[in-house]
Design a protein around this motif. Structure first.
Motif, mmCIF file in Angstrom:
data_model
loop_
_atom_site.group_PDB
_atom_site.id
_atom_site.type_symbol
_atom_site.label_atom_id
_atom_site.label_comp_id
_atom_site.label_asym_id
_atom_site.label_seq_id
_atom_site.Cartn_x
_atom_site.Cartn_y
_atom_site.Cartn_z
ATOM 1 N N ASN A 277 56.828 43.157 44.228
ATOM 2 C CA ASN A 277 56.977 42.689 45.371
ATOM 3 C C ASN A 277 55.605 41.873 45.456
ATOM 4 O O ASN A 277 54.242 42.388 45.946
ATOM 5 C CB ASN A 277 56.866 43.594 46.645
ATOM 6 N N SER A 278 55.584 40.643 45.240
ATOM 7 C CA SER A 278 54.510 39.591 44.980
ATOM 8 C C SER A 278 53.750 39.671 46.442
ATOM 9 O O SER A 278 52.374 39.183 46.248
ATOM 10 C CB SER A 278 54.762 38.642 44.243
ATOM 11 N N SER A 279 54.214 39.932 47.473
ATOM 12 C CA SER A 279 53.769 39.457 48.714
ATOM 13 C C SER A 279 52.564 40.374 48.937
ATOM 14 O O SER A 279 51.628 40.005 49.830
ATOM 15 C CB SER A 279 54.637 39.526 49.842
ATOM 16 N N LEU A 280 52.465 41.517 48.398
ATOM 17 C CA LEU A 280 51.398 42.419 48.410
ATOM 18 C C LEU A 280 50.099 41.901 47.918
ATOM 19 O O LEU A 280 49.037 42.295 48.247
ATOM 20 C CB LEU A 280 51.874 43.876 47.871
ATOM 21 N N VAL A 281 50.337 41.399 46.592
ATOM 22 C CA VAL A 281 49.590 40.931 45.934
ATOM 23 C C VAL A 281 49.000 39.595 45.652
ATOM 24 O O VAL A 281 49.934 38.913 45.353
ATOM 25 C CB VAL A 281 49.558 41.681 44.367
ATOM 26 N N PRO A 282 48.019 39.269 46.057
ATOM 27 C CA PRO A 282 47.625 37.352 46.035
ATOM 28 C C PRO A 282 47.813 37.221 44.671
ATOM 29 O O PRO A 282 47.025 37.718 43.619
ATOM 30 C CB PRO A 282 46.347 37.431 46.574
ATOM 31 N N VAL A 283 48.586 36.387 44.292
ATOM 32 C CA VAL A 283 48.835 35.754 43.211
ATOM 33 C C VAL A 283 47.937 34.637 42.563
ATOM 34 O O VAL A 283 47.430 34.485 41.495
ATOM 35 C CB VAL A 283 50.218 35.378 42.855
ATOM 36 N N ASP A 284 47.367 34.025 43.743
ATOM 37 C CA ASP A 284 46.686 32.767 43.290
ATOM 38 C C ASP A 284 45.202 33.275 42.918
ATOM 39 O O ASP A 284 44.402 33.861 43.239
ATOM 40 C CB ASP A 284 46.443 32.113 44.868
ATOM 41 N N ARG A 285 45.011 32.667 41.407
ATOM 42 C CA ARG A 285 43.744 33.312 40.741
ATOM 43 C C ARG A 285 42.539 32.990 41.446
ATOM 44 O O ARG A 285 41.541 33.346 41.213
ATOM 45 C CB ARG A 285 44.043 32.656 39.347
ATOM 46 N N ASN A 286 42.490 31.667 42.064
ATOM 47 C CA ASN A 286 41.388 31.486 42.706
ATOM 48 C C ASN A 286 41.158 32.137 43.894
ATOM 49 O O ASN A 286 39.908 32.098 44.382
ATOM 50 C CB ASN A 286 41.404 29.895 43.220
ATOM 51 N N SER A 287 42.089 33.085 44.546
ATOM 52 C CA SER A 287 41.555 33.757 45.668
ATOM 53 C C SER A 287 42.042 35.094 45.453
ATOM 54 O O SER A 287 42.815 35.834 45.767
ATOM 55 C CB SER A 287 42.659 33.186 46.951
ATOM 56 N N PHE A 288 41.591 35.676 44.357
ATOM 57 C CA PHE A 288 41.695 37.031 43.857
ATOM 58 C C PHE A 288 40.281 37.825 44.111
ATOM 59 O O PHE A 288 39.459 38.073 43.261
ATOM 60 C CB PHE A 288 42.015 37.167 42.262
ATOM 61 N N PRO A 289 40.260 37.984 45.527
ATOM 62 C CA PRO A 289 38.752 38.775 45.723
ATOM 63 C C PRO A 289 38.807 40.438 45.427
ATOM 64 O O PRO A 289 40.058 40.600 45.408
ATOM 65 C CB PRO A 289 38.627 38.449 47.031
ATOM 66 N N CYS A 290 37.879 40.750 45.363
ATOM 67 C CA CYS A 290 37.649 42.426 45.342
ATOM 68 C C CYS A 290 36.465 42.851 46.023
ATOM 69 O O CYS A 290 35.330 42.239 46.068
ATOM 70 C CB CYS A 290 37.510 42.617 43.719
ATOM 71 N N LEU A 291 36.704 43.904 46.985
ATOM 72 C CA LEU A 291 35.888 44.255 47.756
ATOM 73 C C LEU A 291 34.985 45.418 46.647
ATOM 74 O O LEU A 291 35.448 46.520 46.472
ATOM 75 C CB LEU A 291 36.237 45.110 49.002
ATOM 76 N N VAL A 292 33.968 45.315 46.429
ATOM 77 C CA VAL A 292 33.122 46.178 45.640
ATOM 78 C C VAL A 292 32.127 46.965 46.204
ATOM 79 O O VAL A 292 31.409 46.486 47.167
ATOM 80 C CB VAL A 292 32.488 45.335 44.442
ATOM 81 N N LYS A 293 32.458 48.228 46.298
ATOM 82 C CA LYS A 293 31.400 49.014 46.808
ATOM 83 C C LYS A 293 30.523 49.907 45.953
ATOM 84 O O LYS A 293 30.758 50.673 44.809
ATOM 85 C CB LYS A 293 32.101 50.309 47.450
ATOM 86 N N ILE A 294 28.998 49.606 46.077
ATOM 87 C CA ILE A 294 28.033 49.780 45.478
ATOM 88 C C ILE A 294 27.367 51.287 46.000
ATOM 89 O O ILE A 294 27.238 51.224 47.245
ATOM 90 C CB ILE A 294 26.973 48.766 45.297
ATOM 91 N N TYR A 295 27.276 51.941 45.036
ATOM 92 C CA TYR A 295 26.561 53.383 45.560
ATOM 93 C C TYR A 295 25.255 53.350 45.032
ATOM 94 O O TYR A 295 24.791 52.788 43.786
ATOM 95 C CB TYR A 295 27.245 54.466 44.921
ATOM 96 N N ASP A 296 24.238 54.197 45.558
ATOM 97 C CA ASP A 296 22.896 54.541 45.100
ATOM 98 C C ASP A 296 22.160 53.458 44.780
ATOM 99 O O ASP A 296 21.528 53.403 43.777
ATOM 100 C CB ASP A 296 23.275 55.381 43.955
#
Lengths: 803, 595
Positions: free
Chosen positions: B216-235
């Protein structure tokens, strides 16, 4: 009512937190009821409040009522009082939780189910199990102590002589065990007494007869205010222990504060209807927004920042009134408990009792204002390469709309964390306020429950923010004041150095080579407007940027601080060379203190200066400087230079605190110089300096400036027109000539209303007619602008039409 | 076989729990662990680098990269997200586009007598009783995007990735992936200890659910230029992460479309608090990565070729070949090729006040529409093949009047909206001015022109925070193509471009390209200095030049010194020599002849 105090141990915990309230209420109710004396059948609206209290305590008051208008007033006053109680409850979120009977938790205990709350705050400790904090703080000792100072506290208010009701209530102290703030050894009674002492006795200086806050309280009552601003520095100075407790356990201490305050107000003016809340401000230390961390949760914090967003005002229902659709009966106001209303399912009127007939009457409900404001770090606190942090502020009542986006403020409040619940599907768990026990836990939202907001004046300069104001200076036990005095002393020391003028000059943009006179001129910035003109690449922009840094940073906000609004410019492309130029438009780089305007358009290449002297020594210095710039560690390339913060402080301090007087001799010199200057060329400027040599120096700088800026490049003479109009006389002449030539070409070539001609064609023609002159497209545009101003032609993009 | 490495890859949270339980013995208080690592990160570091010693002080950054185990951690990108499982270890390479502040979460809580942790997870893995004891911890949220302008050769092929992944996990996996089943109902892995995971029914479901999502591609953004990631940094203690930095994050991947904060409650207050950026980044659109190990990526980290021997001779050879290639690309204009080479090696190596030392922007003039399309495109392709991050910006009046060049803070979403000029350090930007015609700039256009000029002059971009502007340092190589000299974009160097032939056959051997990429990346990062006697020579030359031509100033001198430095390092040398200084002077003489 005394029975409240002697409840069974299992009910103690709840009883305790009510105790403080009831102690106050007790005396008030008794006194008010006895003074009224009447009993009537009219129920006033307060009864619902009372019944609420009854409900909470599980006890019931005897039915009570008021008979006349004064009784009504009394009732209103009581109502205000009860409102206050409600607020206290709301603030501390006192509520009997199911788990309440368990052992006390470590503080701060956070109950995710009660996001805005901290659950129960007052607790009952077994005196045997928990040692009392210190004997001197014991209520009995406090009594003794307060008896030492009563004369000093002699306030004119007669009510003061009467023992306050809370103290009367403390008559039971001997039997009643002390109450402690949950999980701590902080005695509620001690805090109560400490606050009372502080409010009564704090004086800014011993000469004052009346305590500072007694005076303010009286004033608040007179002006019917609703809050008392309490300077946390005052609290610290009077009772540092109380200050520490207040900062660490603000919810509890402020609740007690409000109760004490209410009590005092009621004794000063029993008819005063409003509730007065304590607003703490000016904490000893303010936290950087960036450094707020989980250990600050539930603590009182003070942060500075800039408001970037305000939500719309959120009406929060406090009391709901329902009406029966069948019989029209109005319900008593129903108090909203943590966002929930117990909606009556049936009409209570005996004659009616219809089911599901009750409907909310909006305009009879009572609402309070709430607002969520977002605060952002100011630019000066952001580390390099970082983005500003933000925090939400929750504003109540008066604080709503107290600040607007763009304001720089300092807020004092309580840092809170609220858990956001989520469910497996969107629908199952909706509200964060609902205490469902399962499901996953999302991260917390944090916010500051605001107590006080101070707008920091935009026009104030850096020194005033961090340095002395008269008031603070008088307080010599203040560490930061000492710091500041040290700093001022250092600055003064610096100013006594013989070569200070040169050093300052050198320190200004040390990496910009030479230009000492320009730098000296720029040092005097502030009161004088400076026009910095020079060849391309002579570091004008860099100097400006440096000056910009030198001026107090951080506050370049005046609403929308955007600079280029409404500004347009024209891009021209030379038809022959393809060279692009952007024409016109000066840009404001910043404001506050200094407005730096960087000329946008490029001067023509031909105007390369002939001002530089062909001196090998300066060339060598330049070469050395550039090589050093590229190959040396930038840190040690310049010595004996005042660092930027010191320089900034120096300039700011001098500008703010040094107000030189003009000596007669200097004034005379100034006049003479001015006249001379006028004679030279109608220059309307003057300078404001002190000594004769200062005036001389100022004139020297002015002359340099004149030479450099007002030299007409085509004639090499100083041209006053250039200064006053920005266009030199010869240039204007040239433009006029060009305009008239253009006019004649158009007269010759074009028909009235005939077809339009392209600019480039016109330019060709112009060049043909005057082969000697160097004519650019921009010149032609100027000429055409003049002509179209006369209504002679219409210029449309690249085409010209005669009209 | 099921050993420790296996666990770290497929069940990192199991490893986290294990270490946590070890750190928090019975009866001890996890308060001591507030804001600290209890050994989980160390465990992963050891696992990833095969040797804990290397990760602490790593004298060879390349070792990190070439670590085989690290290579086995799947790289998160639009194609891998289709088969990477939630709660497994992944890598993400990207630029920090926005910092969303810190987030508080229940870090540890008491479940009966036992402390449990939620670290490195979005949600607690078993219901948290509202009244139980807990510790609130914080983590930093970084919004990361693929590096703007990243060229296709930078990323490893996805198939290769998948194979590595499949081999590293287990052969049985593939089978399971193909199974068809109902959608995921429960992500709880309460009892899924590392040993139990294999057989856990939850695990099976979870896998299938991901598989289901991928179709189900609607769930995942396919455009490679808008493939963000929320990174959570610890410590986080060290302020080592800056906006626009390029990082590699290794951590626990979570991607749970069911996780949504309830928004249909019409309590305005709640919404106002929840309006945080994370809400506008629904987990269905933005995958989360709970970072265990991170490191900043340098120029060399994007090269996949084996490194060459660093001998002066080899360097000279590569240099000559590259110069020949550039000359061919530029229609046999060797002078232009020399300048382009220096330009491609330039970077800001120091900042003194507002001066960015080391930048060398180049304005190639004498382009017209035709030559711009031929040589401009050749040059574009050549640069794309050589540098990892390249962007191109054709300039027209309309563009200037409408585009947003500088990033701007949107306070309604609390996000930094990126602009074209939000570029990673070391990016290359070609601005084609040839389409620009005369015309009127509106206020946006004026602002954009100013931003470009500022970028050219001081390598800084002003980010718009509405109430104020904040200057962010940039380090972008700027190449301007124009008809005449551009005064809108004042470059350090203006060089009329004189092509003499059009070579349409520019086929380049892939191996050559690899060596050139390596050459540029390596030489660029070289340090450089000057000997006292050479300094004297340079100074004398500058003074003499100025005596001869009064119009020379600090700008010209600065340029020459930068060129001297770049000329040296282009030969792999770290000290300015007479020979290279002479070459610079000669090059400048040739350029001057053309002006």
């Amino acid at each position: 009512m005394i029975r409240f105090l002697s409840e069974t141990p299992s009910r103690r915990r709840f009883g305790d937190k009510c105790q403080v309230v009831f102690e106050q209420l007790k005396s008030l109710l008794i006194s008010s009821l006895s003074s009224l004396g009447g009993d009537s059948s009219t129920r006033c609206c307060s009864s619902s409040w009372v019944s609420r209290l009854e409900g909470k305590s599980g006890k019931s008051f005897p039915g009570w009522a008021f008979s006349n208008s004064s009784a009504w007033r009394m009732a209103s006053s009581l109502r205000a009082y009860l409102t206050a109680l409600e607020r206290v409850f709301a603030r501390t979120q006192i509520k009997l939780l199911p788990k309440m009977n368990e052992a006390p938790k470590t503080w701060p205990s956070l109950y995710p189910g009660y996001p805005i709350s901290t659950a129960v705050t007052f607790s009952f400790h077994n005196p045997d199990a928990t040692p009392t904090p210190s004997s001197s703080n014991h209520p009995r000792d406090r009594r003794r102590r307060s008896s030492v100072t009563p004369n000093a506290a002699a306030t004119p208010s007669s009510t003061d002589d009467v023992p306050p009701s809370s103290e009367a209530g403390e008559g039971d102290d001997d039997e009643a065990p002390p109450m402690y703030v949950w999980g701590t050894n902080i005695s509620v009674q001690d805090v109560n007494a400490a606050i009372l002492r502080f409010l009564r006795h704090f004086r800014e200086n011993p000469q004052q007869i009346e305590g500072k806050y007694m005076r303010i309280i009286n004033h608040v009552i007179e002006t019917e205010g609703d809050s008392l601003d309490v300077d946390a520095h005052d609290v610290f100075d009077y009772d540092s222990d109380l200050y520490i407790k207040m900062v660490r356990y603000p919810l509890e201490v402020l609740a007690i504060f409000d109760i004490v305050l209410m009590d005092m107000v009621n004794r000063i003016n029993p008819l005063f209807e409003k509730l007065i809340q304590a607003r703490i401000f000016n904490l000893k230390s303010s936290t950087s927004l960036r450094n707020l961390n989980p250990s600050d949760v539930e603590k009182m914090v003070s942060v500075k920042g800039m408001i970037i967003r305000c939500s719309s005002i959120i009406p929060e229902i406090k009391e709901a009134v329902f009406r029966c659709l069948v019989c029209g009966y109005y319900s008593d106001p129903i108090v909203v408990d943590r966002g929930r209303i117990d909606e009556p399912t049936a009409c209570v009127k005996q004659e009616c009792l219809s089911k599901n007939s009750m409907t909310l009457v909006h305009n009879r409900c009572r609402f309070a204002d709430k607002q969520v404001v977002r605060l952002q770090e100011t630019p000066d606190e952001i580390p390099e390469g970082g983005t500003p942090h933000t925090v939400s502020l929750l504003m109540h009542d008066r604080l709503v709309d107290a600040g607007k986006p763009g304001d720089r403020v300092e807020v004092t409040g309580i840092y809170r964390a609220m858990s956001v619940r989520i469910g497996q599907t969107q629908r199952t768990v909706k509200s964060i306020f609902k205490a469902s026990t399962s499901s996953s836990l999302m991260p917390f939202s944090t916010y500051i429950d605001c107590l006080h907001l101070k707008t920091i004046d935009k026009s104030r300069m850096y020194v005033e923010d961090s340095m002395v104001t008269e008031n603070e200076a008088s307080r010599n036990d203040n560490e930061s004041t000492l710091d500041i005095e040290d700093k001022v002393e250092q600055l003064k020391e610096l100013s006594r150095q013989p070569d200070i003028y040169e050093r300052l000059t050198r320190s200004l943009a040390p990496n910009i080579w030479e230009l000492d006179d320009v730098k000296k001129g720029l040092l005097c910035q502030g009161d004088i407007n400076i026009l910095l003109v020079g060849d391309p690449g002579t570091s004008k922009s860099q100097l400006l940027q440096y000056i910009h840094k030198l001026s107090p940073r951080g506050i370049y906000t005046s609403g929308r601080g955007s600079s280029a609004v409404g500004l347009t410019a024209y891009v021209t492309k030379d038809p022959e060379t393809g060279e692009t130029v952007l024409e016109s438009g000066a840009l404001v780089l910043s404001d506050r203190g200094i407005c730096c305007i960087d000329e946008f358009d490029k001067m023509s290449e031909n105007a390369r200066s002939m001002l530089h002297e062909a001196d090998e020594q300066t060339d060598r210095r330049l070469a050395k400087h550039i090589v050093a710039l590229h190959f040396e560690d930038p840190d040690n390339s310049e010595q004996n230079v005042i660092d930027l913060p010191t320089l900034t402080a120096y300039v700011s301090y001098a500008r703010k605190h040094i107000h030189p007087q003009l000596s007669d001799e200097a004034a005379e010199e100034l006049t003479r110089g001015y006249v001379e200057m006028r004679r030279k060329g109608n220059f309307p400027g003057s300078s404001k300096k002190v000594e004769k040599r200062d005036v001389a120096e100022a004139f020297r700088l002015l002359e340099v400036a004149m030479q450099q800026s007002a030299t007409d490049h085509s004639t090499g003479t100083i041209d006053m027109d250039l200064i006053t109009t920005g266009v030199s006389a010869s240039e204007r002449m040239r433009r006029e000539n060009l305009a008239s030539t253009t006019r004649s070409i158009i007269m010759e070539k074009m028909q009235l209303g005939g077809p339009s001609i392209r600019l480039l064609e016109l330019l060709e023609e112009l060049k043909k007619q005057s082969p000697a002159a160097e004519i650019h497209l921009s010149d032609l545009r100027h000429a055409l602008a003049t002509l179209s101003g006369e209504g002679f032609v219409v210029v449309h993009g690249d085409s010209v039409k005669r009209v | 076989m099921v050993g420790l490495p296996y666990d770290c890859l497929a069940n990192p949270l199991g490893a986290v729990r294990l270490t946590f339980e070890k750190a928090v013995g019975p009866g001890s208080d996890p308060a001591a662990l507030d804001g600290k690592d209890w050994g989980a990160a160390d465990l992963f570091r050891q696992f990833l680098f095969d040797d804990g010693g290397l990760s602490q002080v790593n004298p060879f950054p390349d070792v990190f990269f070439s670590s085989q185990l690290l290579m086995r951690v799947p790289l998160l990108n639009p194609s891998t997200i289709k088969w990477v499982m939630p709660n497994t270890l992944v890598r993400f390479r990207g630029m920090i586009q926005d910092m969303l502040g810190n987030e508080y979460y229940v870090g540890a809580y008491k479940d009966g007598d036992k402390w449990r942790t939620n670290k490195f997870a979005d949600v607690s893995q078993c219901p948290v009783d509202a009244s139980s004891d807990m510790r609130i911890w914080e983590r930093r949220l970084l919004y990361c995007v693929p590096v703007p302008g990243q060229n296709s050769w930078v990323e490893p092929s996805h198939e290769a990735m998948k194979n590595v992944y499949a081999n590293s996990i287990s052969p049985q996996r593939e089978k399971r992936q193909r199974e068809d089943d109902a959608t995921m109902t429960d992500v709880d892995m309460v009892e899924a200890g590392h040993h139990a995971l294999e057989d856990s029914p939850n695990f099976k479901k979870m896998k299938v659910a991901t598989e289901g999502n991928s179709s189900n591609s609607s769930l995942v953004p396919v455009d490679r230029n808008s493939f963000p990631c929320l990174v959570k940094i610890y410590d986080f203690s060290e302020p080592d992460m800056k906006l626009n930095d390029v990082f590699e994050f290794v951590g626990v991947f979570t991607f749970d479309p069911d996780l949504t904060v309830g928004r249909d409650d019409n309590d305005e207050l709640t919404e106002n608090f929840c309006e945080d950026a994370s809400v506008s980044l629904p987990p269905t659109k933005v995958p989360r990565l709970h970072c265990v190990v991170h490191r900043k990526l340098g120029f060399g980290d994007f090269l996949r070729s084996p490194q060459l021997e660093l001998t002066p001779c080899a360097i000279k050879e590569v240099r000559e070949a590259l110069l020949g290639h550039l000359t061919a690309v530029l229609g046999n204009d060797r002078v232009a090729a020399q300048y382009v080479l220096l330009h491609l090696l330039s970077r800001v190596h120091a900042r003194v006040d507002s001066i960015a030392v080391g930048k060398l922007s180049l304005n190639l003039t004498c382009f017209n529409k035709e030559s711009a399309s031929v040589f401009g495109n050749n040059l574009k392709r050549a640069i794309e093949n050589l540098l990892p991050f390249t962007e191109r910006l054709p300039l027209t009046i309309d563009d200037l009047n409408t585009v947003s060049l500088a990033p701007k803070k949107d306070y309604s979403t609390n996000r930094l909206v990126s602009g074209i000029l939000q570029l990673a350090e070391g990016s290359h930007l070609t601005i084609d001015e040839t389409p620009l015609q005369s015309g009127t700039l509106n206020s946006t256009g004026v602002e954009n022109a100013r931003i470009l000029k500022n970028m050219m002059e001081s390598q800084k971009v002003e980010y718009d925070f509405t109430y104020y502007k904040m200057e962010m340092a940039a380090d972008v190589q700027l190449l301007i193509l124009s008809e005449g000299k551009s005064n809108i974009l004042p470059a350090d160097l203006i060089l009329p471009f004189h092509p003499s032939s059009v070579d349409s056959t520019l086929g380049v051997d892939e191996e050559m390209l690899k060596s050139w990429r390596w050459y540029l990346a390596t030489m660029k990062s070289l340090c450089h200095s000057i000997e006292p006697h050479m300094q004297k020579v340079v100074e004398d030359d500058l003074v003499a030049a100025r005596q001869a031509d009064r119009s020379l100033g600090s700008q010209e001198f600065s340029r020459w010194l930068t060129m001297g430095r770049l000329m040296s390092i282009s030969f792999g040398e770290t000290c300015l020599s007479m020979e290279h200084w002479q070459m610079v002077k000669e090059l400048e003489r040739l350029r001057k002849e053309r002006l």
